[in-house]
Design an enzyme around this catalytic site. Sequence first.
Site, PDB file in Angstrom:
ATOM      1  N   SER A  22       0.831  -1.208   0.000  1.00 30.70           N
ATOM      2  CA  SER A  22       0.000   0.000   0.000  1.00 30.70           C
ATOM      3  C   SER A  22       0.867   1.259   0.000  1.00 30.70           C
ATOM      4  O   SER A  22       0.382   2.348  -0.296  1.00 30.70           O
ATOM      5  CB  SER A  22      -0.946  -0.002   1.204  1.00 30.70           C
ATOM      6  OG  SER A  22      -0.204  -0.136   2.394  1.00 30.70           O
ATOM      7  N   ASP A  23       2.150   1.119   0.324  1.00 26.88           N
ATOM      8  CA  ASP A  23       3.053   2.270   0.338  1.00 26.88           C
ATOM      9  C   ASP A  23       3.791   2.453  -0.985  1.00 26.88           C
ATOM     10  O   ASP A  23       4.761   3.220  -1.057  1.00 26.88           O
ATOM     11  CB  ASP A  23       4.073   2.107   1.476  1.00 26.88           C
ATOM     12  CG  ASP A  23       3.401   2.069   2.845  1.00 26.88           C
ATOM     13  OD1 ASP A  23       2.553   2.935   3.114  1.00 26.88           O
ATOM     14  OD2 ASP A  23       3.712   1.172   3.640  1.00 26.88           O
TER      15      ASP A  23
ATOM     16  N   HIS B 198      10.941   0.610   4.285  1.00 29.27           N
ATOM     17  CA  HIS B 198      10.030   1.251   5.249  1.00 29.27           C
ATOM     18  C   HIS B 198       9.715   0.242   6.342  1.00 29.27           C
ATOM     19  O   HIS B 198       9.383  -0.897   6.066  1.00 29.27           O
ATOM     20  CB  HIS B 198       8.738   1.666   4.540  1.00 29.27           C
ATOM     21  CG  HIS B 198       7.663   2.121   5.484  1.00 29.27           C
ATOM     22  ND1 HIS B 198       7.875   3.063   6.461  1.00 29.27           N
ATOM     23  CD2 HIS B 198       6.359   1.753   5.610  1.00 29.27           C
ATOM     24  CE1 HIS B 198       6.756   3.250   7.139  1.00 29.27           C
ATOM     25  NE2 HIS B 198       5.820   2.470   6.651  1.00 29.27           N
TER      26      HIS B 198
ATOM     27  N   HIS C 198       8.250   0.005  10.785  1.00 26.53           N
ATOM     28  CA  HIS C 198       7.777   0.686  11.996  1.00 26.53           C
ATOM     29  C   HIS C 198       8.683   0.249  13.156  1.00 26.53           C
ATOM     30  O   HIS C 198       8.203  -0.041  14.248  1.00 26.53           O
ATOM     31  CB  HIS C 198       6.320   0.338  12.283  1.00 26.53           C
ATOM     32  CG  HIS C 198       5.345   0.931  11.328  1.00 26.53           C
ATOM     33  ND1 HIS C 198       4.210   1.600  11.728  1.00 26.53           N
ATOM     34  CD2 HIS C 198       5.335   0.980   9.971  1.00 26.53           C
ATOM     35  CE1 HIS C 198       3.540   2.016  10.661  1.00 26.53           C
ATOM     36  NE2 HIS C 198       4.190   1.639   9.585  1.00 26.53           N
TER      37      HIS C 198
ATOM     38  N   ASP D 108      29.047   7.475  11.274  1.00 31.49           N
ATOM     39  CA  ASP D 108      29.587   6.469  10.357  1.00 31.49           C
ATOM     40  C   ASP D 108      28.665   6.222   9.158  1.00 31.49           C
ATOM     41  O   ASP D 108      29.119   5.712   8.122  1.00 31.49           O
ATOM     42  CB  ASP D 108      29.802   5.132  11.085  1.00 31.49           C
ATOM     43  CG  ASP D 108      31.104   5.098  11.883  1.00 31.49           C
ATOM     44  OD1 ASP D 108      32.016   5.886  11.571  1.00 31.49           O
ATOM     45  OD2 ASP D 108      31.209   4.268  12.812  1.00 31.49           O
TER      46      ASP D 108
ATOM     47  N   HIS E  35       4.403   8.945  12.012  1.00 31.42           N
ATOM     48  CA  HIS E  35       4.357   7.691  11.284  1.00 31.42           C
ATOM     49  C   HIS E  35       5.575   6.836  11.648  1.00 31.42           C
ATOM     50  O   HIS E  35       5.591   6.258  12.736  1.00 31.42           O
ATOM     51  CB  HIS E  35       4.256   8.009   9.782  1.00 31.42           C
ATOM     52  CG  HIS E  35       4.023   6.831   8.895  1.00 31.42           C
ATOM     53  ND1 HIS E  35       3.708   6.956   7.564  1.00 31.42           N
ATOM     54  CD2 HIS E  35       4.075   5.514   9.131  1.00 31.42           C
ATOM     55  CE1 HIS E  35       3.559   5.751   7.027  1.00 31.42           C
ATOM     56  NE2 HIS E  35       3.779   4.873   7.958  1.00 31.42           N
TER      57      HIS E  35
ATOM     58  N   TYR F 288      38.273   2.824   5.699  1.00 35.42           N
ATOM     59  CA  TYR F 288      37.655   1.756   6.491  1.00 35.42           C
ATOM     60  C   TYR F 288      37.366   0.571   5.565  1.00 35.42           C
ATOM     61  O   TYR F 288      36.969   0.755   4.433  1.00 35.42           O
ATOM     62  CB  TYR F 288      36.349   2.252   7.107  1.00 35.42           C
ATOM     63  CG  TYR F 288      35.663   1.235   8.003  1.00 35.42           C
ATOM     64  CD1 TYR F 288      35.901   1.212   9.367  1.00 35.42           C
ATOM     65  CD2 TYR F 288      34.799   0.292   7.456  1.00 35.42           C
ATOM     66  CE1 TYR F 288      35.283   0.282  10.188  1.00 35.42           C
ATOM     67  CE2 TYR F 288      34.177  -0.654   8.265  1.00 35.42           C
ATOM     68  CZ  TYR F 288      34.419  -0.658   9.633  1.00 35.42           C
ATOM     69  OH  TYR F 288      33.812  -1.586  10.436  1.00 35.42           O
TER      70      TYR F 288
END
Lengths: 229, 229, 229, 229
Positions: D73-74, D93, D95, D118, D169, D227
């Site tokens: 849905s995103d 994405h 949560h 970093d 969100h 690094y």
Amino acid sequence: MEQLKKEVCVANKSLPSYGLVTFTWGNVSGFDVDSGHVVIKPSGVSYEDLTPEKMVVVNLSGEVVEGELKPSSDTATHVHMYQEFKGVTGIVHTHSPWATAWSQAGRELLPLGTTHADYFYGSVPCTRSLSSEEITADYELNTGRVIVETFRKHAIDELAVPGVLVNGHAPFTWGGSVKDAVKHAVVLEECAKIAFHSFQLNSKLTAVDQTLLDKHYLRKHGKDAYYGQ
Amino acid sequence: MEQLKKEVCVANKSLPSYGLVTFTWGNVSGFDVDSGHVVIKPSGVSYEDLTPEKMVVVNLSGEVVEGELKPSSDTATHVHMYQEFKGVTGIVHTHSPWATAWSQAGRELLPLGTTHADYFYGSVPCTRSLSSEEITADYELNTGRVIVETFRKHAIDELAVPGVLVNGHAPFTWGGSVKDAVKHAVVLEECAKIAFHSFQLNSKLTAVDQTLLDKHYLRKHGKDAYYGQ
Amino acid sequence: MEQLKKEVCVANKSLPSYGLVTFTWGNVSGFDVDSGHVVIKPSGVSYEDLTPEKMVVVNLSGEVVEGELKPSSDTATHVHMYQEFKGVTGIVHTHSPWATAWSQAGRELLPLGTTHADYFYGSVPCTRSLSSEEITADYELNTGRVIVETFRKHAIDELAVPGVLVNGHAPFTWGGSVKDAVKHAVVLEECAKIAFHSFQLNSKLTAVDQTLLDKHYLRKHGKDAYYGQ
Amino acid sequence: MEQLKKEVCVANKSLPSYGLVTFTWGNVSGFDVDSGHVVIKPSGVSYEDLTPEKMVVVNLSGEVVEGELKPSSDTATHVHMYQEFKGVTGIVHTHSPWATAWSQAGRELLPLGTTHADYFYGSVPCTRSLSSEEITADYELNTGRVIVETFRKHAIDELAVPGVLVNGHAPFTWGGSVKDAVKHAVVLEECAKIAFHSFQLNSKLTAVDQTLLDKHYLRKHGKDAYYGQ
């Protein structure tokens, strides 16, 4: 009924794997609408020892109609909720630590973001404390009553806000299936954890806008829901 | 005695699986009432290397009567508690992080909800600090003495409140069996965690009503207990 | 030297299992006093891919004397510490979250209880911030220098307080063996976590009495130590 | 394209193992520059059920060009970001609880130390709240727009600061590969956790000096990076 016993057994066993319970601190029940019977965990039995046969069946008077073990000591709470919350067919009670922290603090859980809004269409309320009289006699029944009172008094739709924080105690969640009731227990715990930290970062937070609450709740649950397959 | 060694060994090994200890930061003992002997973990041995044979048996003067290893450095604390706390036959000491945080803060753990009330019939007290003299000579014995003093001074029933926070140190718990002592260590840690968060959410919290404390403690432990099978 | 490579390899691999590192955020080295050589983790290689053969050997000028991979980018810090901290033969650097939170906050870790006192004989200090000049040129060497400076300036015995919080960065720990250096990294993280919560419960806390610090540190580390076998 | 489906599938499955998601609360996509097509997780499907064949392919108009399931849905958020953030070929994405706590609190994540520096060359910004109009129509597209707006308005280089906190969100992260986007999701969560605790220990903290930010970011990412191998 045998199918429901299996579901309730599986759901009870899932509580420790979701990190929601210590020892035997939680119970799941399921409601069979046709017979008006409730299938519930036996009292004080460890989750690993549960089998579908050990589930206890009680009627809406709370009397055992099947099973050799004593039902959960919280049975009267579950039964009262099934009587009052029409459409609910699964209930979960745990002492999951984050939701319990809010219950002990006597604070409702505001919808601070979309994670909450995806499952709870508004604040998860915290009940008032029970009076000494309510505790002394019919404690478990009165716990069910104060839950229902909280939703009625504030005109909260129990199907849209499927959870509550019982003051000085711990959370209950529910749903239109045993599986959904467990899902809501997991979500409530996660939202309680995230909201705790949000409030520490910004003590003046208020609920998200109603529009965002509508958007997220309804894209998952409304008649025009478009989340999922 | 061989049976008790097995129980004490199993109980010690359970501490890391409950997340209560880092390295060797904890010890469990059991008391054999008939012989007046205490079975305790050997000092500094890792839990995975423990076997029942490695358990150390000491008498109530703290002298080793069986076993080839040195007993826990906290042995004198355990022995003193068995002498004073009649009916206690299992003791657990850990540095579990949440209970230790309260010990270091010098704060008693108030009963903020039913999770606590189910196992501890009132506040889990925090001892006073030991004086320099008490630390310098007979430190471990004096740790036991200050624990007993805390219960006597505040007239707390040690069988109804089976745990203590030692100021600047860490928790001890106990029970009528080795298994119960471990169970109380787990519960104390969980209650310390939940109470921490409740106080952050509401700094003015006080203990739950005595009626609720009575209800929950007594439904599990009183003569009319109805929790469990 | 082959033995030391194995030890350093095993120690590096233990960091994720102790929950001290995310990705490759940590490195362990060991010092061979006889040859004056340092064995250290190769830069940016994941712990699961490490083998003793992949360890890099550098001399006290920081030059690679053995190994096909580039040494840790923090090599100059380790080398400087081995030059200055006599008796140290193992060093660990991680970004373990609790100790790093204190490093970022620029606060020393006070000895609030016996858990800390068992391993660190006083506060774990936090360095001053490096100047822009110190960061721009020879950053890693200057990190080592500011660690040593912190101990010299406050006359802290580096063998009795085997750890430091580098301001705005993260912790380093060390010891008389590679294994002890890792042990101190675990303990520092645990003490940082517990102390964080103690301070939230009681913001006015100060260090425990020197007598308690003496008692716990010396019962494990002094010449009259009686902890362990 | 088959290779990208595999990568996106593996990346989605990695989210729960990194502890970043509960249930289906997260999605990963990958961008194929040549075809201008986006491969993304199907909506509401559990991670364990994902296979490369179930991935959904959409074009830059958001239309499905391959796959039998509905895309996340995103999707509109992801697609808009690929259109605007040149060089980005992976987006995540979630949560994840710590980053979501900051999102809900509406606070940017300051660079408090080298762990942050970093990977993120400055603050991870928090967007403004969306207006009711932006939520009601084209919500997911507007979420993408407010992310881009945040970076353009504050002149933040999206390749040097590969993450954002969406107000009320949750976080999005990205990178020059699907794998890097996931890595940044893990790092953002870890930095959000550590910074939370640093601020509790010292509420007046500000960003680390620009020189330290430069040093750490550039030793890993600049043209003179040293690094890794």
